[in-house]
Scaffold this motif. Structure first.
Motif, mmCIF file in Angstrom:
data_model
loop_
_atom_site.group_PDB
_atom_site.id
_atom_site.type_symbol
_atom_site.label_atom_id
_atom_site.label_comp_id
_atom_site.label_asym_id
_atom_site.label_seq_id
_atom_site.Cartn_x
_atom_site.Cartn_y
_atom_site.Cartn_z
ATOM 1 N N SER A 88 -10.857 -4.085 -0.376
ATOM 2 C CA SER A 88 -9.693 -4.638 -1.105
ATOM 3 C C SER A 88 -10.005 -4.890 -2.567
ATOM 4 O O SER A 88 -9.589 -5.903 -3.136
ATOM 5 C CB SER A 88 -9.225 -5.937 -0.435
ATOM 6 O OG SER A 88 -9.004 -5.774 0.928
ATOM 7 N N LEU A 89 -10.718 -3.967 -3.208
ATOM 8 C CA LEU A 89 -11.194 -4.219 -4.569
ATOM 9 C C LEU A 89 -10.076 -4.382 -5.599
ATOM 10 O O LEU A 89 -10.193 -5.246 -6.485
ATOM 11 C CB LEU A 89 -12.161 -3.107 -5.003
ATOM 12 C CG LEU A 89 -13.500 -3.059 -4.254
ATOM 13 C CD1 LEU A 89 -14.432 -2.051 -4.898
ATOM 14 C CD2 LEU A 89 -14.162 -4.421 -4.186
ATOM 15 N N PRO A 90 -9.010 -3.574 -5.580
ATOM 16 C CA PRO A 90 -7.982 -3.760 -6.612
ATOM 17 C C PRO A 90 -7.438 -5.192 -6.669
ATOM 18 O O PRO A 90 -7.238 -5.739 -7.756
ATOM 19 C CB PRO A 90 -6.884 -2.766 -6.200
ATOM 20 C CG PRO A 90 -7.624 -1.689 -5.482
ATOM 21 C CD PRO A 90 -8.706 -2.408 -4.723
ATOM 22 N N ILE A 91 -7.230 -5.795 -5.515
ATOM 23 C CA ILE A 91 -6.692 -7.156 -5.479
ATOM 24 C C ILE A 91 -7.790 -8.188 -5.710
ATOM 25 O O ILE A 91 -7.663 -9.089 -6.550
ATOM 26 C CB ILE A 91 -5.991 -7.428 -4.143
ATOM 27 C CG1 ILE A 91 -4.708 -6.593 -4.037
ATOM 28 C CG2 ILE A 91 -5.662 -8.916 -3.981
ATOM 29 C CD1 ILE A 91 -3.999 -6.734 -2.711
ATOM 30 N N ILE A 103 9.842 1.943 4.321
ATOM 31 C CA ILE A 103 10.497 0.757 4.884
ATOM 32 C C ILE A 103 9.520 -0.045 5.731
ATOM 33 O O ILE A 103 9.427 -1.275 5.621
ATOM 34 C CB ILE A 103 11.729 1.159 5.715
ATOM 35 C CG1 ILE A 103 12.807 1.771 4.802
ATOM 36 C CG2 ILE A 103 12.286 -0.049 6.464
ATOM 37 C CD1 ILE A 103 14.034 2.247 5.539
ATOM 38 N N SER A 104 8.754 0.663 6.566
ATOM 39 C CA SER A 104 7.758 -0.017 7.405
ATOM 40 C C SER A 104 6.702 -0.684 6.544
ATOM 41 O O SER A 104 6.272 -1.808 6.821
ATOM 42 C CB SER A 104 7.111 0.993 8.354
ATOM 43 O OG SER A 104 6.090 0.384 9.116
ATOM 44 N N TRP A 105 6.274 0.003 5.489
ATOM 45 C CA TRP A 105 5.282 -0.566 4.573
ATOM 46 C C TRP A 105 5.827 -1.820 3.903
ATOM 47 O O TRP A 105 5.134 -2.835 3.795
ATOM 48 C CB TRP A 105 4.904 0.467 3.522
ATOM 49 C CG TRP A 105 3.964 -0.055 2.472
ATOM 50 C CD1 TRP A 105 2.615 -0.186 2.566
ATOM 51 C CD2 TRP A 105 4.325 -0.521 1.160
ATOM 52 N NE1 TRP A 105 2.100 -0.708 1.394
ATOM 53 C CE2 TRP A 105 3.126 -0.917 0.516
ATOM 54 C CE3 TRP A 105 5.518 -0.623 0.467
ATOM 55 C CZ2 TRP A 105 3.112 -1.408 -0.782
ATOM 56 C CZ3 TRP A 105 5.509 -1.114 -0.827
ATOM 57 C CH2 TRP A 105 4.318 -1.507 -1.441
ATOM 58 N N GLY A 106 7.072 -1.763 3.450
ATOM 59 C CA GLY A 106 7.683 -2.916 2.797
ATOM 60 C C GLY A 106 7.794 -4.113 3.723
ATOM 61 O O GLY A 106 7.494 -5.251 3.331
ATOM 62 N N ILE A 107 8.207 -3.861 4.968
ATOM 63 C CA ILE A 107 8.316 -4.954 5.943
ATOM 64 C C ILE A 107 6.945 -5.565 6.209
ATOM 65 O O ILE A 107 6.796 -6.785 6.301
ATOM 66 C CB ILE A 107 8.948 -4.437 7.253
ATOM 67 C CG1 ILE A 107 10.411 -4.053 7.014
ATOM 68 C CG2 ILE A 107 8.846 -5.497 8.357
ATOM 69 C CD1 ILE A 107 11.072 -3.399 8.206
ATOM 70 N N SER A 108 5.925 -4.703 6.302
ATOM 71 C CA SER A 108 4.560 -5.190 6.536
ATOM 72 C C SER A 108 4.092 -6.076 5.390
ATOM 73 O O SER A 108 3.463 -7.126 5.618
ATOM 74 C CB SER A 108 3.616 -4.000 6.705
ATOM 75 O OG SER A 108 2.274 -4.423 6.818
ATOM 76 N N VAL A 159 -0.619 -4.501 -7.896
ATOM 77 C CA VAL A 159 -1.745 -3.752 -7.343
ATOM 78 C C VAL A 159 -1.343 -3.048 -6.056
ATOM 79 O O VAL A 159 -1.673 -1.874 -5.834
ATOM 80 C CB VAL A 159 -2.943 -4.691 -7.098
ATOM 81 C CG1 VAL A 159 -4.057 -3.954 -6.368
ATOM 82 C CG2 VAL A 159 -3.460 -5.244 -8.417
ATOM 83 N N LEU A 160 -0.619 -3.736 -5.178
ATOM 84 C CA LEU A 160 -0.172 -3.125 -3.927
ATOM 85 C C LEU A 160 0.705 -1.909 -4.187
ATOM 86 O O LEU A 160 0.580 -0.874 -3.512
ATOM 87 C CB LEU A 160 0.596 -4.157 -3.095
ATOM 88 C CG LEU A 160 -0.238 -5.274 -2.451
ATOM 89 C CD1 LEU A 160 0.679 -6.346 -1.871
ATOM 90 C CD2 LEU A 160 -1.149 -4.706 -1.377
ATOM 91 N N ILE A 161 1.588 -2.004 -5.159
ATOM 92 C CA ILE A 161 2.465 -0.876 -5.485
ATOM 93 C C ILE A 161 1.655 0.298 -6.026
ATOM 94 O O ILE A 161 1.884 1.462 -5.649
ATOM 95 C CB ILE A 161 3.540 -1.319 -6.502
ATOM 96 C CG1 ILE A 161 4.490 -2.339 -5.848
ATOM 97 C CG2 ILE A 161 4.323 -0.118 -7.020
ATOM 98 C CD1 ILE A 161 5.495 -2.931 -6.806
ATOM 99 N N ALA A 162 0.682 0.014 -6.901
ATOM 100 C CA ALA A 162 -0.139 1.082 -7.476
ATOM 101 C C ALA A 162 -0.946 1.805 -6.399
ATOM 102 O O ALA A 162 -1.041 3.042 -6.392
ATOM 103 C CB ALA A 162 -1.075 0.504 -8.538
ATOM 104 N N VAL A 163 -1.531 1.040 -5.475
ATOM 105 C CA VAL A 163 -2.313 1.652 -4.392
ATOM 106 C C VAL A 163 -1.413 2.474 -3.474
ATOM 107 O O VAL A 163 -1.793 3.567 -3.025
ATOM 108 C CB VAL A 163 -3.063 0.561 -3.600
ATOM 109 C CG1 VAL A 163 -3.704 1.153 -2.350
ATOM 110 C CG2 VAL A 163 -4.124 -0.096 -4.461
#
Length: 335
Positions: free
Chosen positions: A112-115, A173-178, A34-38
């Motif tokens: 946070s509906l998708p999750i 990269i920042s998103w991934g670390i977060s 879900v996080l990847i899709a959003v």
């Protein structure tokens, strides 16, 4: 004493570690896709276009059209994402405290509906029903608060923004670390929670908590079997407590009706302390984001549980309950 220590290290500790691992893996399997899709939607610039559909809705609750982007971002990501957009747009809108309270109350009921919808679906509630409950409840509460504040002349003073958004690093990269930091925090919270629950059961505090909450749960039509699930969700939220909620539901310890009622309450009223303090930084008033939210959630669940008592099991199974897979039940019971 020596025998108890051996039992702790040879049986209790490994079993607890296995439970923590199972819960975390179950939750991550739901969250990561879900996080990847959003994130893909964000990168494609789709969120502002989706928000166009919410602009007419904002007029119903007395908010500027631009606040539709704030709610859309919150619906698809989380409250933090909506707050970042809010602080970028709010200085140009001259919002009142009443307007910010209305918006914040809607953010609390639907975010946070998708999750979170995927989590509730996995625990046994049909995803369309869960979606309608979240969206329609947010709109109804928003309209009620808007007209109440307007006719009463309450909270009409301009809101004072206490924070300005710093420069945002929106790189992948920042998103991934977060996200990795969020996952690490989830692991820590679930570890602490499950260890605490084990300890509370050991000293029988859980029985005291059930006794204290029994009058409220009885009033809402929720059985005592759902008490632990309700406590976890109300305090921690659906995202952090989601794995535990699914485990309780799939374990077969709670009836589908009680599970549905408890999850409806948690959908509208979870993470009460953290989320309430969070939106207070927007300038919202407690009358809407806490007291009205609690009263609305309790009233909604009380009415709904009494309606469920007059519906057949076949109707509930067909339209409300989502079947829990046998594979998941067997894997959980095996552990």
């Amino acid at each position: 004493m020596h025998q108890q220590a051996n039992h702790f290290f040879s049986s209790t500790l490994p079993n607890l570690a296995r439970e923590i691992y199972d819960v975390c893996m179950l939750l991550f399997k739901l969250m990561i896709p879900v996080l990847i899709a959003v994130k893909i939607l964000e990168e494609l610039g789709a969120i502002p276009y989706i928000s166009l559909a919410l602009e007419p809705v904002m007029q119903l609750v007395g908010l500027p059209d631009s606040m539709g982007l704030v709610w859309t971002t919150t619906l698809l990501t989380n409250i933090y994402g909506g707050m970042l957009i809010f602080f970028q747009l709010a200085p140009q809108e001259n919002l009142t405290v009443a307007q910010v309270t209305v918006l914040s109350s809607m953010l609390l009921l639907a975010h946070s509906l998708p999750i979170e919808l995927r989590i509730v679906q996995k625990a046994g509630v049909r995803i369309l029903v869960a979606l309608l409950i979240r969206i329609l409840s947010a709109l109804v509460l928003g309209v009620m608060l808007h007209w109440s504040y307007q006719y009463g002349g309450w909270l009409q003073q301009p809101v004072e923004l206490i924070w300005q958004t710093p420069p945002i690093d929106d790189s992948l990269i920042s998103w991934g670390i977060s996200q990795l930091k969020s996952f690490a925090m989830i692991i820590l919270i679930i570890t602490a929670l499950m260890s605490l629950l084990r300890f509370l059961r050991w000293i029988h505090i859980e029985r005291l908590m059930i006794w204290l909450l029994q009058p409220l749960l009885k009033l809402l039509g929720i059985s005592t079997q759902a008490t632990s699930l309700t406590i976890i969700g109300v305090t921690l939220g659906l995202s952090f407590g989601g794995g535990l909620l699914i485990r309780e539901a799939q374990g077969g310890h709670i009836s589908p009706k009680d599970c549905f009622s408890a999850l409806c309450l948690l959908s509208l009223c979870h993470s009460v302390i953290e989320d309430t303090l969070l939106v207070m930084t927007l300038g919202a008033d407690l009358s809407g984001i806490l007291w009205a939210r609690l009263a609305f959630s309790f009233l909604f669940v009380a009415i709904m549980t009494r309606w469920l008592n007059h519906t057949s099991d076949a109707f509930q199974q067909r339209w409300l309950h989502n079947s829990i897979s046998t594979d998941n039940k067997e894997s959980l019971n095996a552990n």
